[in-house]
Design a protein around this motif. Structure first.
Motif, PDB file in Angstrom:
ATOM      1  N   LEU A 138       0.834  -1.197   0.000  1.00 33.66           N
ATOM      2  CA  LEU A 138       0.000   0.000   0.000  1.00 33.66           C
ATOM      3  C   LEU A 138       0.871   1.250   0.000  1.00 33.66           C
ATOM      4  N   GLU A 139       1.971   1.227   0.717  1.00 35.84           N
ATOM      5  CA  GLU A 139       2.854   2.394   0.748  1.00 35.84           C
ATOM      6  C   GLU A 139       3.379   2.727  -0.649  1.00 35.84           C
ATOM      7  N   ARG A 140       3.780   1.722  -1.414  1.00 35.02           N
ATOM      8  CA  ARG A 140       4.274   1.966  -2.766  1.00 35.02           C
ATOM      9  C   ARG A 140       3.160   2.507  -3.659  1.00 35.02           C
ATOM     10  N   VAL A 141       1.954   1.987  -3.484  1.00 31.60           N
ATOM     11  CA  VAL A 141       0.820   2.464  -4.265  1.00 31.60           C
ATOM     12  C   VAL A 141       0.549   3.926  -3.947  1.00 31.60           C
ATOM     13  N   VAL A 142       0.485   4.268  -2.681  1.00 29.10           N
ATOM     14  CA  VAL A 142       0.163   5.652  -2.320  1.00 29.10           C
ATOM     15  C   VAL A 142       1.289   6.604  -2.726  1.00 29.10           C
ATOM     16  N   LEU A 143       2.537   6.165  -2.667  1.00 24.20           N
ATOM     17  CA  LEU A 143       3.632   7.016  -3.145  1.00 24.20           C
ATOM     18  C   LEU A 143       3.479   7.299  -4.638  1.00 24.20           C
ATOM     19  N   HIS A 144       3.108   6.278  -5.387  1.00 28.60           N
ATOM     20  CA  HIS A 144       2.889   6.482  -6.820  1.00 28.60           C
ATOM     21  C   HIS A 144       1.766   7.499  -7.043  1.00 28.60           C
ATOM     22  N   VAL A 145       0.679   7.356  -6.309  1.00 28.64           N
ATOM     23  CA  VAL A 145      -0.469   8.237  -6.491  1.00 28.64           C
ATOM     24  C   VAL A 145      -0.138   9.672  -6.068  1.00 28.64           C
ATOM     25  N   VAL A 146       0.606   9.840  -4.993  1.00 28.50           N
ATOM     26  CA  VAL A 146       1.011  11.184  -4.566  1.00 28.50           C
ATOM     27  C   VAL A 146       1.861  11.852  -5.647  1.00 28.50           C
ATOM     28  N   GLN A 147       2.811  11.099  -6.226  1.00 29.17           N
ATOM     29  CA  GLN A 147       3.626  11.711  -7.282  1.00 29.17           C
ATOM     30  C   GLN A 147       2.784  12.034  -8.505  1.00 29.17           C
ATOM     31  N   GLU A 148       1.792  11.201  -8.786  1.00 33.11           N
ATOM     32  CA  GLU A 148       0.921  11.469  -9.933  1.00 33.11           C
ATOM     33  C   GLU A 148       0.136  12.763  -9.700  1.00 33.11           C
ATOM     34  N   TYR A 149      -0.374  12.937  -8.499  1.00 31.49           N
ATOM     35  CA  TYR A 149      -1.084  14.179  -8.180  1.00 31.49           C
ATOM     36  C   TYR A 149      -0.158  15.386  -8.272  1.00 31.49           C
ATOM     37  N   ALA A 150       1.043  15.279  -7.738  1.00 29.96           N
ATOM     38  CA  ALA A 150       1.977  16.407  -7.774  1.00 29.96           C
ATOM     39  C   ALA A 150       2.283  16.810  -9.213  1.00 29.96           C
ATOM     40  N   ARG A 151       2.537  15.811 -10.047  1.00 29.78           N
ATOM     41  CA  ARG A 151       2.858  16.075 -11.452  1.00 29.78           C
ATOM     42  C   ARG A 151       1.669  16.718 -12.155  1.00 29.78           C
ATOM     43  N   HIS A 152       0.486  16.147 -11.989  1.00 33.80           N
ATOM     44  CA  HIS A 152      -0.681  16.679 -12.694  1.00 33.80           C
ATOM     45  C   HIS A 152      -1.120  18.029 -12.157  1.00 33.80           C
ATOM     46  N   LEU A 153      -0.927  18.293 -10.874  1.00 30.68           N
ATOM     47  CA  LEU A 153      -1.238  19.623 -10.352  1.00 30.68           C
ATOM     48  C   LEU A 153      -0.308  20.657 -10.986  1.00 30.68           C
ATOM     49  N   GLY A 154       0.948  20.301 -11.204  1.00 30.45           N
ATOM     50  CA  GLY A 154       1.866  21.196 -11.911  1.00 30.45           C
ATOM     51  C   GLY A 154       1.393  21.470 -13.335  1.00 30.45           C
ATOM     52  N   HIS A 155       0.947  20.420 -14.021  1.00 33.31           N
ATOM     53  CA  HIS A 155       0.399  20.608 -15.362  1.00 33.31           C
ATOM     54  C   HIS A 155      -0.804  21.555 -15.315  1.00 33.31           C
ATOM     55  N   LEU A 156      -1.682  21.305 -14.356  1.00 36.11           N
ATOM     56  CA  LEU A 156      -2.896  22.104 -14.238  1.00 36.11           C
ATOM     57  C   LEU A 156      -2.576  23.555 -13.886  1.00 36.11           C
ATOM     58  N   ASP A 157      -1.534  23.787 -13.106  1.00 40.41           N
ATOM     59  CA  ASP A 157      -1.109  25.156 -12.797  1.00 40.41           C
ATOM     60  C   ASP A 157      -0.801  25.929 -14.079  1.00 40.41           C
ATOM     61  N   ILE A 158      -0.083  25.295 -14.987  1.00 38.61           N
ATOM     62  CA  ILE A 158       0.278  25.959 -16.244  1.00 38.61           C
ATOM     63  C   ILE A 158      -0.973  26.263 -17.057  1.00 38.61           C
ATOM     64  N   VAL A 159      -1.861  25.278 -17.173  1.00 38.75           N
ATOM     65  CA  VAL A 159      -3.095  25.469 -17.934  1.00 38.75           C
ATOM     66  C   VAL A 159      -3.954  26.561 -17.292  1.00 38.75           C
ATOM     67  N   ALA A 160      -4.066  26.545 -15.975  1.00 39.43           N
ATOM     68  CA  ALA A 160      -4.857  27.571 -15.284  1.00 39.43           C
ATOM     69  C   ALA A 160      -4.240  28.955 -15.494  1.00 39.43           C
ATOM     70  N   GLU A 161      -2.934  29.041 -15.459  1.00 34.47           N
ATOM     71  CA  GLU A 161      -2.273  30.326 -15.684  1.00 34.47           C
ATOM     72  C   GLU A 161      -2.555  30.838 -17.102  1.00 34.47           C
ATOM     73  N   LEU A 162      -2.466  29.957 -18.074  1.00 35.82           N
ATOM     74  CA  LEU A 162      -2.753  30.350 -19.455  1.00 35.82           C
ATOM     75  C   LEU A 162      -4.199  30.827 -19.610  1.00 35.82           C
ATOM     76  N   GLY A 163      -5.103  30.266 -18.801  1.00 38.06           N
ATOM     77  CA  GLY A 163      -6.505  30.652 -18.865  1.00 38.06           C
ATOM     78  C   GLY A 163      -6.891  31.761 -17.914  1.00 38.06           C
ATOM     79  N   GLY A 164      -5.911  32.325 -17.201  1.00 33.23           N
ATOM     80  CA  GLY A 164      -6.192  33.426 -16.266  1.00 33.23           C
ATOM     81  C   GLY A 164      -6.837  32.967 -14.976  1.00 33.23           C
TER      82      GLY A 164
END
Length: 170
Positions: A138-164
């Motif tokens: 479970l620890e390995r699974v949750v670590l994977h999911v946390v990194q996935e969220y961190a990465r996608h939140l970074g992507h979303l930050d860029i998209v949100a910035e482009l959209g104001g």
């Protein structure tokens, strides 16, 4: 009110609580950014790869379901890759942003419950999610999911910035 970043020096009762706090932080960031966008903006792509903010949220829903329910707990899931069509993220036209966000929040609650009822050192059940490999802890699974969220939140930050829209850690 936004969920504060989990301070490294803040006492917590368990390792599980550390992971739950990080997931809450990243989920809050995703939710605040997407909720601040119009229905038109959440369906608009601002990146060459073509994904939209709403597709990203639906991907996060299915990603959590694949890792925690179908994977770790080994429960059957009707369509574990229902967020994709022809290798691309997809949201059916008849789903509103509110419906996609509500499904994501329901899945988040399911994930949190999985984390609370299992030990992080527990090994997942064998099943199709693992494609013949030994299941992860479970620890390995949750670590994977946390990194996935961190990465996608970074992507979303860029998209949100482009959209104001809403960006940053506040």
């Amino acid at each position: 009110m936004s969920v504060p970043f989990p301070a490294a020096t803040e006492p917590v009762g368990s390792r599980t609580e550390v992971f739950l706090r990080y997931l809450a932080y990243f989920r809050d960031g995703v939710g605040r950014r997407v909720e601040a966008m119009s229905e038109e903006e959440v369906r608009r792509s601002r990146v060459p790869s073509g994904w939209t903010p709403l597709e990203l949220v639906r991907h996060l829903t299915f990603m959590e379901r694949r890792w925690f329910v179908w994977g770790f707990e080994g429960e059957p899931v009707a369509d574990p890759h229902g967020d994709e069509v022809d290798g691309r993220w997809f949201v059916p036209e008849d789903l509103t942003a509110a419906e996609v966000l509500a499904d994501w929040r329901r899945q988040s609650a399911v994930t949190d419950a999985v984390l609370r009822r299992h030990d992080l050192d527990e090994v997942g059940r064998p099943g199709p999610r693992w494609e013949g490999a030994p299941p992860a802890t479970l620890e390995r699974v949750v670590l994977h999911v946390v990194q996935e969220y961190a990465r996608h939140l970074g992507h979303l930050d860029i998209v949100a910035e482009l959209g104001g829209g809403v960006t940053g850690e506040v």
